[in-house]
Scaffold this active site. Structure first.
Site, short mmCIF file in Angstrom:
data_model
loop_
_atom_site.label_atom_id
_atom_site.label_comp_id
_atom_site.label_asym_id
_atom_site.label_seq_id
_atom_site.Cartn_x
_atom_site.Cartn_y
_atom_site.Cartn_z
N ASP A 7 0.85 -1.19 0.00
CA ASP A 7 0.00 0.00 0.00
C ASP A 7 0.89 1.24 0.00
O ASP A 7 2.03 1.21 0.48
CB ASP A 7 -0.91 0.02 1.23
N GLU A 9 0.76 5.76 0.46
CA GLU A 9 0.06 7.03 0.67
C GLU A 9 0.73 8.05 -0.24
O GLU A 9 1.94 7.96 -0.50
CB GLU A 9 0.14 7.47 2.14
N ASP A 52 -7.15 17.63 0.79
CA ASP A 52 -7.98 16.44 1.00
C ASP A 52 -7.12 15.23 1.34
O ASP A 52 -7.48 14.42 2.20
CB ASP A 52 -8.81 16.14 -0.25
N HIS A 57 -4.28 11.07 5.33
CA HIS A 57 -3.10 10.41 5.90
C HIS A 57 -2.41 11.18 7.02
O HIS A 57 -1.66 10.59 7.82
CB HIS A 57 -2.08 10.07 4.81
N HIS A 152 -5.39 6.96 7.45
CA HIS A 152 -4.81 5.96 6.56
C HIS A 152 -3.30 5.92 6.77
O HIS A 152 -2.64 6.96 6.87
CB HIS A 152 -5.11 6.30 5.11
N ASP A 157 -2.58 -0.28 6.66
CA ASP A 157 -3.52 -0.72 5.62
C ASP A 157 -3.06 -2.02 4.97
O ASP A 157 -3.89 -2.86 4.62
CB ASP A 157 -3.68 0.38 4.56
#
Length: 234
Positions: A7, A9, A52, A57, A152, A157
């Site tokens: 994963d 970010e 956003d 995160h 997140h 994750d």
């Protein structure tokens, strides 16, 4: 089989529009057991995150300012991923960002390094058509505890995705091993046949009072049914 639950970010949603990777999480699983050999990297994107994305995160420009550039961690990442199957939720997004970073370095796509890529979002859509299939939705549906997911995070994750994957593929209910260290795959129990002929089973006879009580109940049932009971028909 060696699988890496992967994963990222990012600073935003547009890899080709200049958004960058800021965090990478990799969780290793071999033969459906977590190994603990994980990789977690923060990356200085040399730019601010979109508002956003920052809300998602929480990784600020100040926090990332002293972290290595992607060019400095690229070889470490490729060495860790080499030959493995990448398991990613919404794989085109993460693969697109990694490939954009590789392109900036003049290097080949990540798919030239890994063995294969599996997208759990596509798997979930096949299994649960018409339903929400975000990672959070799957955690709720498959009873994976995601209570620590306030923001997140790439490593968290990836760990959640590993649990979700096990339940999606129905191989076992959890990644937790028992105290003996045996995997769920090898936990097969064989019971010896038991000869019941050696047991003397007691025969319990109803007492006279119990028999009379039983007859009274039958009589009440017979009366209530208008004499239509059939279990004692002659």
């Amino acid at each position: 089989m060696r699988q890496i639950f992967f994963d990222t970010e990012t600073t935003g949603l547009a890899a080709e529009g200049g958004d960058r990777i800021i965090e990478i999480g990799c969780v290793e699983m071999i033969n459906r057991q977590l190994t603990g050999n994980n990789l977690h990297l923060y990356v200085n994107p040399q730019r601010a995150s979109h508002e956003d994305a920052l809300r998602v995160h929480g990784l600020t420009e100040a926090f990332l300012s002293d972290k290595p550039l992607f060019a400095q961690i690229a070889d470490q990442l490729l060495d860790f991923l080499a030959g493995a199957e990448l398991v990613i939720h919404n794989a085109p997004f993460d693969i697109g960002f990694v490939n954009a970073e590789m392109k900036r370095l003049g290097r080949s796509p990540i798919t030239d390094t890994v063995g294969s890529v599996r997208d759990t979002l596509l798997m979930a859509r096949d299994l649960f058509p018409g339903k929400a299939n975000s990672l959070d939705a799957l955690c709720r549906r498959l009873e994976v505890d995601n209570s620590n997911r306030k923001l997140h995070g790439a490593l968290l994750d990836a760990e959640l995705l590993a649990e979700v994957f096990i339940r999606l593929t129905r191989g076992q209910d959890s990644l937790v091993m028992d105290d003996s260290g045996d995997s769920a795959q090898s936990a097969e129990f064989k019971l010896a046949a038991l000869d019941l002929s050696s047991f003397a089973l007691p025969i319990l006879q109803a007492s006279e009072a119990e028999l009379l009580a039983h007859e009274r109940v039958l009589g009440e049932l017979d009366k209530a049914s208008g004499g239509k009971r059939i279990w004692q028909a002659a």
